[in-house]
Design a protein around this motif. Structure first.
Motif, PDB file in Angstrom:
ATOM      1  N   LEU A  56       4.083   4.079  -2.359  1.00 44.66           N
ATOM      2  CA  LEU A  56       4.031   5.810  -1.713  1.00 44.66           C
ATOM      3  C   LEU A  56       2.817   6.325  -1.588  1.00 44.66           C
ATOM      4  CD1 LEU A  56       6.883   6.714  -4.257  1.00 44.66           C
ATOM      5  CD2 LEU A  56       7.081   6.686  -1.768  1.00 44.66           C
ATOM      6  N   SER A  57       1.653   5.988  -2.557  1.00 51.46           N
ATOM      7  CA  SER A  57       0.471   6.300  -2.233  1.00 51.46           C
ATOM      8  C   SER A  57      -0.202   6.318  -1.112  1.00 51.46           C
ATOM      9  CB  SER A  57      -0.435   6.091  -3.312  1.00 51.46           C
ATOM     10  OG  SER A  57      -1.735   6.485  -3.091  1.00 51.46           O
ATOM     11  N   GLY A  58       0.002   4.848  -0.583  1.00 53.48           N
ATOM     12  CA  GLY A  58      -0.763   4.331   0.798  1.00 53.48           C
ATOM     13  C   GLY A  58       0.049   5.348   1.814  1.00 53.48           C
ATOM     14  N   ALA A  59       1.452   5.380   1.695  1.00 51.76           N
ATOM     15  CA  ALA A  59       2.287   6.073   2.797  1.00 51.76           C
ATOM     16  C   ALA A  59       2.080   7.414   2.853  1.00 51.76           C
ATOM     17  CB  ALA A  59       3.768   5.753   2.351  1.00 51.76           C
ATOM     18  N   SER A  60       1.528   8.114   1.768  1.00 49.48           N
ATOM     19  CA  SER A  60       1.203   9.571   1.514  1.00 49.48           C
ATOM     20  C   SER A  60       0.094   9.649   2.540  1.00 49.48           C
ATOM     21  CB  SER A  60       1.153   9.952   0.407  1.00 49.48           C
ATOM     22  OG  SER A  60      -0.146   9.619  -0.231  1.00 49.48           O
ATOM     23  N   PHE A  61      -1.145   8.662   2.771  1.00 47.44           N
ATOM     24  CA  PHE A  61      -2.250   8.850   3.513  1.00 47.44           C
ATOM     25  C   PHE A  61      -1.733   8.335   5.014  1.00 47.44           C
ATOM     26  CE2 PHE A  61      -3.820   8.905  -0.735  1.00 47.44           C
ATOM     27  CZ  PHE A  61      -4.757  10.080  -0.457  1.00 47.44           C
ATOM     28  N   GLY A  62      -0.461   7.798   5.573  1.00 49.92           N
ATOM     29  CA  GLY A  62      -0.356   7.692   6.821  1.00 49.92           C
ATOM     30  C   GLY A  62      -0.293   6.122   6.838  1.00 49.92           C
ATOM     31  N   VAL A  63      -0.411   5.300   5.797  1.00 45.41           N
ATOM     32  CA  VAL A  63      -0.235   3.728   5.973  1.00 45.41           C
ATOM     33  C   VAL A  63       1.334   3.679   6.416  1.00 45.41           C
ATOM     34  CG1 VAL A  63      -0.432   1.574   4.874  1.00 45.41           C
ATOM     35  CG2 VAL A  63      -1.897   3.435   4.462  1.00 45.41           C
ATOM     36  N   THR A  64       1.516   2.863   7.632  1.00 46.68           N
ATOM     37  CA  THR A  64       2.698   2.358   8.115  1.00 46.68           C
ATOM     38  C   THR A  64       3.531   1.527   7.210  1.00 46.68           C
ATOM     39  OG1 THR A  64       2.028   0.673   9.168  1.00 46.68           O
ATOM     40  CG2 THR A  64       1.587   2.505  10.358  1.00 46.68           C
ATOM     41  N   ALA A  65       4.785   1.651   7.167  1.00 43.34           N
ATOM     42  CA  ALA A  65       5.706   0.895   6.469  1.00 43.34           C
ATOM     43  C   ALA A  65       5.430  -0.752   6.904  1.00 43.34           C
ATOM     44  CB  ALA A  65       7.104   1.021   6.819  1.00 43.34           C
ATOM     45  N   GLU A  66       4.992  -0.785   8.364  1.00 38.60           N
ATOM     46  CA  GLU A  66       4.761  -2.091   8.589  1.00 38.60           C
ATOM     47  C   GLU A  66       3.540  -2.951   7.718  1.00 38.60           C
ATOM     48  OE1 GLU A  66       3.598  -2.208  12.744  1.00 38.60           O
ATOM     49  OE2 GLU A  66       4.193  -4.261  13.081  1.00 38.60           O
ATOM     50  N   ASP A  67       2.474  -2.193   7.584  1.00 37.50           N
ATOM     51  CA  ASP A  67       1.438  -2.360   6.732  1.00 37.50           C
ATOM     52  C   ASP A  67       1.515  -2.248   5.300  1.00 37.50           C
ATOM     53  OD1 ASP A  67      -0.155  -2.889   9.051  1.00 37.50           O
ATOM     54  OD2 ASP A  67      -1.105  -0.655   9.126  1.00 37.50           O
ATOM     55  N   LEU A  68       2.487  -1.764   4.860  1.00 33.88           N
ATOM     56  CA  LEU A  68       2.786  -1.582   3.314  1.00 33.88           C
ATOM     57  C   LEU A  68       3.642  -2.724   3.139  1.00 33.88           C
ATOM     58  CD1 LEU A  68       3.843   2.107   2.886  1.00 33.88           C
ATOM     59  CD2 LEU A  68       1.731   0.859   1.966  1.00 33.88           C
ATOM     60  N   GLN A  69       4.297  -3.151   3.838  1.00 29.38           N
ATOM     61  CA  GLN A  69       5.385  -4.412   3.403  1.00 29.38           C
ATOM     62  C   GLN A  69       4.380  -5.584   2.896  1.00 29.38           C
ATOM     63  OE1 GLN A  69       8.604  -4.422   5.719  1.00 29.38           O
ATOM     64  NE2 GLN A  69       8.890  -6.896   5.857  1.00 29.38           N
ATOM     65  N   PRO A  70       3.548  -6.091   3.803  1.00 28.14           N
ATOM     66  CA  PRO A  70       2.819  -7.329   3.107  1.00 28.14           C
ATOM     67  C   PRO A  70       2.337  -7.269   2.035  1.00 28.14           C
ATOM     68  CG  PRO A  70       2.003  -6.430   5.379  1.00 28.14           C
ATOM     69  CD  PRO A  70       3.142  -5.714   5.236  1.00 28.14           C
ATOM     70  N   VAL A  71       1.830  -5.945   1.825  1.00 30.27           N
ATOM     71  CA  VAL A  71       1.087  -5.441   0.540  1.00 30.27           C
ATOM     72  C   VAL A  71       2.085  -5.544  -0.545  1.00 30.27           C
ATOM     73  CG1 VAL A  71      -0.307  -3.710  -0.800  1.00 30.27           C
ATOM     74  CG2 VAL A  71      -0.619  -3.912   1.570  1.00 30.27           C
ATOM     75  N   GLY A  72       3.551  -4.944  -0.597  1.00 28.03           N
ATOM     76  CA  GLY A  72       4.444  -5.019  -1.401  1.00 28.03           C
ATOM     77  C   GLY A  72       4.652  -6.287  -1.820  1.00 28.03           C
ATOM     78  N   THR A  73       4.919  -7.320  -0.879  1.00 27.61           N
ATOM     79  CA  THR A  73       5.046  -8.446  -1.003  1.00 27.61           C
ATOM     80  C   THR A  73       4.218  -9.421  -1.792  1.00 27.61           C
ATOM     81  OG1 THR A  73       6.515  -8.710   1.099  1.00 27.61           O
ATOM     82  CG2 THR A  73       5.943 -10.768   0.271  1.00 27.61           C
ATOM     83  N   ALA A  74       2.887  -9.173  -1.464  1.00 28.01           N
ATOM     84  CA  ALA A  74       1.820  -9.798  -2.092  1.00 28.01           C
ATOM     85  C   ALA A  74       1.804  -9.320  -3.469  1.00 28.01           C
ATOM     86  CB  ALA A  74       0.523  -9.579  -1.417  1.00 28.01           C
ATOM     87  N   LEU A  75       1.740  -7.986  -3.730  1.00 28.12           N
ATOM     88  CA  LEU A  75       1.763  -7.657  -5.255  1.00 28.12           C
ATOM     89  C   LEU A  75       3.122  -8.277  -5.941  1.00 28.12           C
ATOM     90  CD1 LEU A  75       0.916  -3.827  -4.829  1.00 28.12           C
ATOM     91  CD2 LEU A  75      -0.566  -5.703  -5.564  1.00 28.12           C
ATOM     92  N   SER A  76       4.000  -8.270  -5.321  1.00 26.16           N
ATOM     93  CA  SER A  76       5.518  -8.792  -6.304  1.00 26.16           C
ATOM     94  C   SER A  76       5.317 -10.242  -6.409  1.00 26.16           C
ATOM     95  CB  SER A  76       6.501  -8.401  -5.216  1.00 26.16           C
ATOM     96  OG  SER A  76       7.537  -9.097  -5.713  1.00 26.16           O
ATOM     97  N   THR A  77       4.659 -10.908  -5.294  1.00 24.52           N
ATOM     98  CA  THR A  77       4.568 -12.466  -5.772  1.00 24.52           C
ATOM     99  C   THR A  77       3.538 -12.809  -6.530  1.00 24.52           C
ATOM    100  OG1 THR A  77       5.083 -12.672  -3.133  1.00 24.52           O
ATOM    101  CG2 THR A  77       4.139 -14.792  -4.222  1.00 24.52           C
ATOM    102  N   LEU A  78       2.423 -12.128  -6.369  1.00 24.96           N
ATOM    103  CA  LEU A  78       1.236 -12.336  -7.512  1.00 24.96           C
ATOM    104  C   LEU A  78       1.516 -12.000  -8.901  1.00 24.96           C
ATOM    105  CD1 LEU A  78      -1.511 -11.108  -5.176  1.00 24.96           C
ATOM    106  CD2 LEU A  78      -1.225 -13.643  -5.949  1.00 24.96           C
ATOM    107  N   PHE A  79       2.024 -10.641  -9.014  1.00 27.15           N
ATOM    108  CA  PHE A  79       2.181 -10.243 -10.368  1.00 27.15           C
ATOM    109  C   PHE A  79       3.689 -10.051 -10.813  1.00 27.15           C
ATOM    110  CE2 PHE A  79      -1.347  -8.102  -7.987  1.00 27.15           C
ATOM    111  CZ  PHE A  79      -2.272  -9.092  -8.563  1.00 27.15           C
TER     112      PHE A  79
END
Ligand SMILES: *[C@@H]1O[C@H](CO)[C@@H](O)[C@H](O)[C@H]1NC(C)=O
Ligand SMILES: *[C@@H]1O[C@H](CO)[C@@H](O)[C@H](O)[C@H]1NC(C)=O
Ligand SMILES: *[C@@H]1O[C@H](CO)[C@@H](O)[C@H](O)[C@H]1NC(C)=O
Ligand SMILES: *[C@@H]1O[C@H](CO)[C@@H](O)[C@H](O)[C@H]1NC(C)=O
Ligand SMILES: *[C@@H]1O[C@H](CO)[C@@H](O)[C@H](O)[C@H]1NC(C)=O
Ligand SMILES: *[C@@H]1O[C@H](CO)[C@@H](O)[C@H](O)[C@H]1NC(C)=O
Ligand SMILES: *[C@@H]1O[C@H](CO)[C@@H](O)[C@H](O)[C@H]1NC(C)=O
Length: 316
Positions: free
Chosen positions: A187-210
């Motif tokens: 949500l923080s990233g999104a609040s600065f205009g980071v697109t859903a398309e760019d957030l998706q791989p970050v979310g996947t990486a965080l979920s997979t790693l941690f």
């Protein structure tokens, strides 16, 4: 200075962000989009904004209209109530500073939310808060591919613990708690205009790693050794999809106990106050902030719900 550059570019938020070229990292792309020059200092500013907003909720004006409750605010994830504040305030004996059992450490000892609202990690450079926040700026900077990090003293490389499991093992975090944390980052990233398309791989990486139990040892920071990384370790956490190795995690996941006179970290090298008095004082003030953000959270817009929903889906 930070406010100036922020004000300078805030008007750009929402419009500058088009499509990220595939050869540019998320960090570099959004640093350029929001702060113009892709310097080490600006990359650190971007990570400071994103991490501080994830921790205390949205505080910059304007943002793109996405409300971020913040990691310190109580909330819910997937129908489960979550309150991560006690892991930060020292209310729980949940850090790994005590060897074989959890110890209480107050991570809000550098002024709490106030310096974060001024785009700083803390009001000093020696508090637990300072160390935690700067580690977060450095760690997430590497995850997001900040190309200038480590090239100058403006933005140094992460040199903290290589194992996120070791750091979090006395917290006994659940799927809802880790999911809530990751959602606030998104949500923080999104609040600065980071697109859903760019957030998706970050979310996947965080979920997979941690976010998965028994995940095999792996390298997160390229200059560090392979190590266990699971932060989600209680039995609500999904088991790693590939290479799960539960025997690698030798310690049973045990719920942390409340801070008491014997499990509060003795005063640190820099003499940070760790008395019960100071930790309950910060807990109270963060509680007030939490209540305020919780009220605001009741007015969630469609945009945020969509992002949060997308992240919940990613955590499956
Ligand atoms: C990305 O690719 C474009 C076009 O191929 C090129 O102009 C640009 O310099 C590249 N950017 C980076 C950071 O490599
Ligand atoms: C970008 O960096 C260059 C060279 O350091 C400097 O001359 C220029 O003023 C900077 N621009 C902004 C917008 O900060
Ligand atoms: C947080 O963002 C929401 C949505 O844009 C906004 O209504 C609210 O005023 C912001 N809160 C702060 C403290 O800036
Ligand atoms: C930082 O904030 C803490 C908590 O508000 C306060 O006790 C301390 O005096 C402050 N330190 C500085 C250097 O301002
Ligand atoms: C699982 O972890 C244990 C303990 O670290 C190690 O001895 C073993 O080789 C690992 N198994 C696999 C398949 O990597
Ligand atoms: C304090 O917590 C420890 C565990 O960290 C526990 O063993 C001990 O009994 C507790 N002491 C009191 C007085 O509650
Ligand atoms: C949400 O909770 C349900 C039921 O407990 C569970 O099956 C599902 O996996 C959870 N989803 C996420 C994203 O954690």
């Amino acid at each position: 200075m930070l406010f100036k550059s922020l004000a300078l570019t805030a008007a750009v938020v929402g419009s500058a962000v088009a499509q990220r070229p595939s050869n540019e990292s998320i960090c570099d792309y959004y640093t350029t989009a929001l702060l113009k020059n892709n310097t080490a200092a600006n990359q650190l500013t971007l990570l400071t904004l994103v991490v501080n907003t994830a921790v205390i909720g949205n505080y910059t004006t304007p943002n793109v209209g996405i409300m971020v409750p913040g990691i310190l605010a109580p909330g819910t994830f997937n129908g489960t109530d979550v309150n991560l504040a006690p892991y930060f305030s020292g209310a729980l004996a949940s850090t790994n500073t005590g060897g074989s059992s959890g110890m209480s450490v107050n991570f809000l000892d550098g002024g709490g939310a106030d310096p974060l609202k001024m785009n700083k990690p803390a009001n000093d450079t020696t508090s637990n808060q300072y160390i935690l926040l700067t580690h977060l700026y450095e760690y997430f900077g590497t995850l997001l591919g900040c190309s200038m990090q480590g090239t100058s003293s403006d933005y140094v490389a992460y040199s903290g613990d290589e194992s996120m499991y070791e750091v979090h093992k006395f917290m006994d975090l659940s799927a809802a708690e880790v999911g809530y944390f990751i959602t606030q980052v998104a949500l923080s990233g999104a609040s600065f205009g980071v697109t859903a398309e760019d957030l998706q791989p970050v979310g996947t990486a965080l979920s997979t790693l941690f976010g998965h139990r028994c995940s095999a040892a792996t390298v997160v920071i390229p200059t560090q050794q392979s190590a266990l990384q699971a932060i989600c370790i209680d039995d609500t956490c999904p088991v790693a999809v590939t290479d799960a190795n539960c025997t690698a995690y030798t310690m049973a996941a045990v719920e942390p106990v409340s801070a008491n006179s014997s499990n509060i970290a003795s005063s640190t090298a820099h003499g940070t106050a760790t008395s019960t008095g100071s930790s309950s004082a910060t807990a109270t003030s963060s509680g007030a902030a939490a209540t305020a953000t919780k009220n605001a959270a009741a007015q969630l817009g469609v945009g945020m719900a969509a992002v949060a929903g997308g992240f919940a889906a990613l955590l499956l």
